[in-house]
Structures are given as structure tokens and as C-alpha cells.
Scaffold this motif. Structure first.
Motif, PDB file in Angstrom:
ATOM      1  N   LYS A  64       0.822  -1.207   0.000  1.00 35.86           N
ATOM      2  CA  LYS A  64       0.000   0.000   0.000  1.00 35.86           C
ATOM      3  C   LYS A  64       0.858   1.259   0.000  1.00 35.86           C
ATOM      4  O   LYS A  64       0.444   2.294  -0.518  1.00 35.86           O
ATOM      5  N   LEU A  65       2.050   1.174   0.587  1.00 37.53           N
ATOM      6  CA  LEU A  65       2.965   2.313   0.621  1.00 37.53           C
ATOM      7  C   LEU A  65       3.805   2.417  -0.651  1.00 37.53           C
ATOM      8  O   LEU A  65       4.614   3.324  -0.779  1.00 37.53           O
ATOM      9  N   GLY A  66       3.638   1.467  -1.566  1.00 40.97           N
ATOM     10  CA  GLY A  66       4.365   1.499  -2.827  1.00 40.97           C
ATOM     11  C   GLY A  66       5.737   0.860  -2.777  1.00 40.97           C
ATOM     12  O   GLY A  66       6.569   1.095  -3.650  1.00 40.97           O
ATOM     13  N   ILE A  67       5.992   0.035  -1.798  1.00 36.80           N
ATOM     14  CA  ILE A  67       7.278  -0.643  -1.663  1.00 36.80           C
ATOM     15  C   ILE A  67       7.221  -1.949  -2.444  1.00 36.80           C
ATOM     16  O   ILE A  67       6.290  -2.730  -2.285  1.00 36.80           O
ATOM     17  N   THR A  68       8.208  -2.171  -3.308  1.00 35.11           N
ATOM     18  CA  THR A  68       8.308  -3.437  -4.016  1.00 35.11           C
ATOM     19  C   THR A  68       8.876  -4.461  -3.042  1.00 35.11           C
ATOM     20  O   THR A  68      10.014  -4.347  -2.600  1.00 35.11           O
ATOM     21  N   VAL A  69       8.084  -5.468  -2.711  1.00 35.43           N
ATOM     22  CA  VAL A  69       8.432  -6.429  -1.663  1.00 35.43           C
ATOM     23  C   VAL A  69       9.025  -7.681  -2.279  1.00 35.43           C
ATOM     24  O   VAL A  69       8.449  -8.261  -3.186  1.00 35.43           O
ATOM     25  N   SER A  70      10.175  -8.093  -1.752  1.00 37.36           N
ATOM     26  CA  SER A  70      10.787  -9.356  -2.148  1.00 37.36           C
ATOM     27  C   SER A  70      10.209 -10.473  -1.292  1.00 37.36           C
ATOM     28  O   SER A  70       9.954 -10.284  -0.104  1.00 37.36           O
ATOM     29  N   THR A  71      10.011 -11.624  -1.876  1.00 31.02           N
ATOM     30  CA  THR A  71       9.471 -12.753  -1.126  1.00 31.02           C
ATOM     31  C   THR A  71      10.467 -13.270  -0.099  1.00 31.02           C
ATOM     32  O   THR A  71      10.091 -13.994   0.808  1.00 31.02           O
ATOM     33  N   ARG A  72      11.734 -12.906  -0.233  1.00 30.47           N
ATOM     34  CA  ARG A  72      12.758 -13.356   0.704  1.00 30.47           C
ATOM     35  C   ARG A  72      12.826 -12.500   1.956  1.00 30.47           C
ATOM     36  O   ARG A  72      13.475 -12.870   2.924  1.00 30.47           O
ATOM     37  N   TRP A  73      12.174 -11.355   1.966  1.00 24.96           N
ATOM     38  CA  TRP A  73      12.232 -10.460   3.112  1.00 24.96           C
ATOM     39  C   TRP A  73      11.454 -11.022   4.276  1.00 24.96           C
ATOM     40  O   TRP A  73      10.345 -11.511   4.129  1.00 24.96           O
ATOM     41  N   GLY A  74      12.033 -10.916   5.453  1.00 23.59           N
ATOM     42  CA  GLY A  74      11.347 -11.308   6.675  1.00 23.59           C
ATOM     43  C   GLY A  74      10.684 -10.108   7.328  1.00 23.59           C
ATOM     44  O   GLY A  74      10.696  -8.992   6.781  1.00 23.59           O
ATOM     45  N   ASP A  75      10.134 -10.311   8.501  1.00 23.34           N
ATOM     46  CA  ASP A  75       9.411  -9.237   9.164  1.00 23.34           C
ATOM     47  C   ASP A  75      10.331  -8.081   9.560  1.00 23.34           C
ATOM     48  O   ASP A  75       9.943  -6.917   9.478  1.00 23.34           O
ATOM     49  N   LYS A  76      11.570  -8.380   9.936  1.00 28.56           N
ATOM     50  CA  LYS A  76      12.510  -7.332  10.326  1.00 28.56           C
ATOM     51  C   LYS A  76      12.810  -6.398   9.151  1.00 28.56           C
ATOM     52  O   LYS A  76      12.755  -5.175   9.284  1.00 28.56           O
ATOM     53  N   ARG A  77      13.084  -6.971   7.997  1.00 26.64           N
ATOM     54  CA  ARG A  77      13.387  -6.159   6.810  1.00 26.64           C
ATOM     55  C   ARG A  77      12.162  -5.364   6.369  1.00 26.64           C
ATOM     56  O   ARG A  77      12.271  -4.188   6.005  1.00 26.64           O
ATOM     57  N   LEU A  78      10.987  -5.972   6.418  1.00 25.54           N
ATOM     58  CA  LEU A  78       9.769  -5.255   6.043  1.00 25.54           C
ATOM     59  C   LEU A  78       9.529  -4.065   6.967  1.00 25.54           C
ATOM     60  O   LEU A  78       9.169  -2.973   6.507  1.00 25.54           O
ATOM     61  N   LEU A  79       9.727  -4.259   8.270  1.00 24.09           N
ATOM     62  CA  LEU A  79       9.555  -3.153   9.211  1.00 24.09           C
ATOM     63  C   LEU A  79      10.547  -2.025   8.932  1.00 24.09           C
ATOM     64  O   LEU A  79      10.195  -0.841   9.022  1.00 24.09           O
ATOM     65  N   GLU A  80      11.784  -2.374   8.568  1.00 24.10           N
ATOM     66  CA  GLU A  80      12.787  -1.358   8.237  1.00 24.10           C
ATOM     67  C   GLU A  80      12.379  -0.571   7.000  1.00 24.10           C
ATOM     68  O   GLU A  80      12.482   0.659   6.972  1.00 24.10           O
ATOM     69  N   GLU A  81      11.915  -1.265   5.972  1.00 22.03           N
ATOM     70  CA  GLU A  81      11.521  -0.597   4.730  1.00 22.03           C
ATOM     71  C   GLU A  81      10.293   0.295   4.953  1.00 22.03           C
ATOM     72  O   GLU A  81      10.207   1.396   4.403  1.00 22.03           O
ATOM     73  N   ILE A  82       9.337  -0.179   5.740  1.00 24.28           N
ATOM     74  CA  ILE A  82       8.145   0.622   6.036  1.00 24.28           C
ATOM     75  C   ILE A  82       8.539   1.864   6.825  1.00 24.28           C
ATOM     76  O   ILE A  82       8.032   2.960   6.578  1.00 24.28           O
ATOM     77  N   ALA A  83       9.480   1.713   7.762  1.00 23.68           N
ATOM     78  CA  ALA A  83       9.943   2.863   8.559  1.00 23.68           C
ATOM     79  C   ALA A  83      10.648   3.884   7.683  1.00 23.68           C
ATOM     80  O   ALA A  83      10.493   5.101   7.888  1.00 23.68           O
ATOM     81  N   LYS A  84      11.433   3.423   6.697  1.00 22.96           N
ATOM     82  CA  LYS A  84      12.115   4.347   5.789  1.00 22.96           C
ATOM     83  C   LYS A  84      11.125   5.200   5.024  1.00 22.96           C
ATOM     84  O   LYS A  84      11.291   6.411   4.888  1.00 22.96           O
ATOM     85  N   VAL A  85      10.087   4.552   4.497  1.00 20.88           N
ATOM     86  CA  VAL A  85       9.089   5.281   3.713  1.00 20.88           C
ATOM     87  C   VAL A  85       8.277   6.207   4.616  1.00 20.88           C
ATOM     88  O   VAL A  85       7.951   7.326   4.242  1.00 20.88           O
ATOM     89  N   ALA A  86       7.965   5.765   5.808  1.00 23.87           N
ATOM     90  CA  ALA A  86       7.176   6.563   6.733  1.00 23.87           C
ATOM     91  C   ALA A  86       7.936   7.819   7.186  1.00 23.87           C
ATOM     92  O   ALA A  86       7.338   8.869   7.397  1.00 23.87           O
ATOM     93  N   SER A  87       9.247   7.713   7.338  1.00 30.02           N
ATOM     94  CA  SER A  87      10.040   8.839   7.805  1.00 30.02           C
ATOM     95  C   SER A  87      10.368   9.819   6.680  1.00 30.02           C
ATOM     96  O   SER A  87      10.731  10.957   6.948  1.00 30.02           O
ATOM     97  N   ALA A  88      10.234   9.402   5.447  1.00 27.32           N
ATOM     98  CA  ALA A  88      10.565  10.264   4.301  1.00 27.32           C
ATOM     99  C   ALA A  88       9.468  11.245   3.967  1.00 27.32           C
ATOM    100  O   ALA A  88       8.410  11.275   4.378  1.00 27.32           O
TER     101      ALA A  88
END
Length: 88
Positions: A64-88
Motif C-alpha cells: 500500500k505504501l508502494g514498496i516493491t516487496v521481495s518474497t525473501r524479506w522477513g518481518d525485520k526487513r519489512l519493518l525497516e523498509e516501512i519505517a524508511k518510507v514513513a520517515s521520508a
């Protein structure tokens, strides 16, 4: 002995447990069962909103935030990517 709740069907100490069943385990077994996500600590509050989001929920939020998600990403990486977009 910590109080736990089974997160999936399993056998423990000769008991057949189903997801959501409360049980007690030794301290060492409790740490292991929580680490392999077969159980979670039993809260006194029982508040389901306090649980961490599932991997599917995180993937939906990232999409929903427009992040291209890799199937290899775990919850930690997803949270980091969501935080990056949220802070930008």
C-alpha cells in the motif's frame, strides 16, 4: 513455570494441544517454544491488539505504501523498509 498459549497444533508433554490452548512449560522449554513460534506467553490482559503484525499484514502494508516487496524479506526487513518510507 511460565504460562503459555499454543500458536499452532502440537504435542507437548504427552498432551495434544490445539492453537489457542493454554499450558505450562519449563523455563527452558518455554524459551524454545516461543523462539520457534509454536507458543506465545500468556498475557494477563489477553489483549490481541498487542501482538506483532503477521508477515502477510506487513507485506500488505508495504504494498500500500508502494514498496516493491521481495518474497525473501522477513518481518525485520519489512519493518525497516516501512519505517524508511514513513520517515521520508
Amino acid at each position: 513455570m511460565p504460562d503459555l498459549i499454543a500458536t499452532r497444533d502440537m504435542r507437548y508433554a504427552t498432551r495434544a494441544l490445539q492453537a489457542g490452548d493454554p499450558f505450562q512449560a519449563s523455563n527452558q522449554d518455554a524459551r524454545i517454544l516461543i523462539a520457534i513460534k509454536k507458543a506465545r506467553p500468556a498475557d494477563a490482559s489477553g489483549d490481541p491488539s498487542a501482538t506483532a503484525p503477521t508477515l502477510d499484514e506487513l507485506r500488505d502494508k508495504a504494498a500500500k505504501l508502494g514498496i516493491t516487496v521481495s518474497t525473501r524479506w522477513g518481518d525485520k526487513r519489512l519493518l525497516e523498509e516501512i519505517a524508511k518510507v514513513a520517515s521520508a
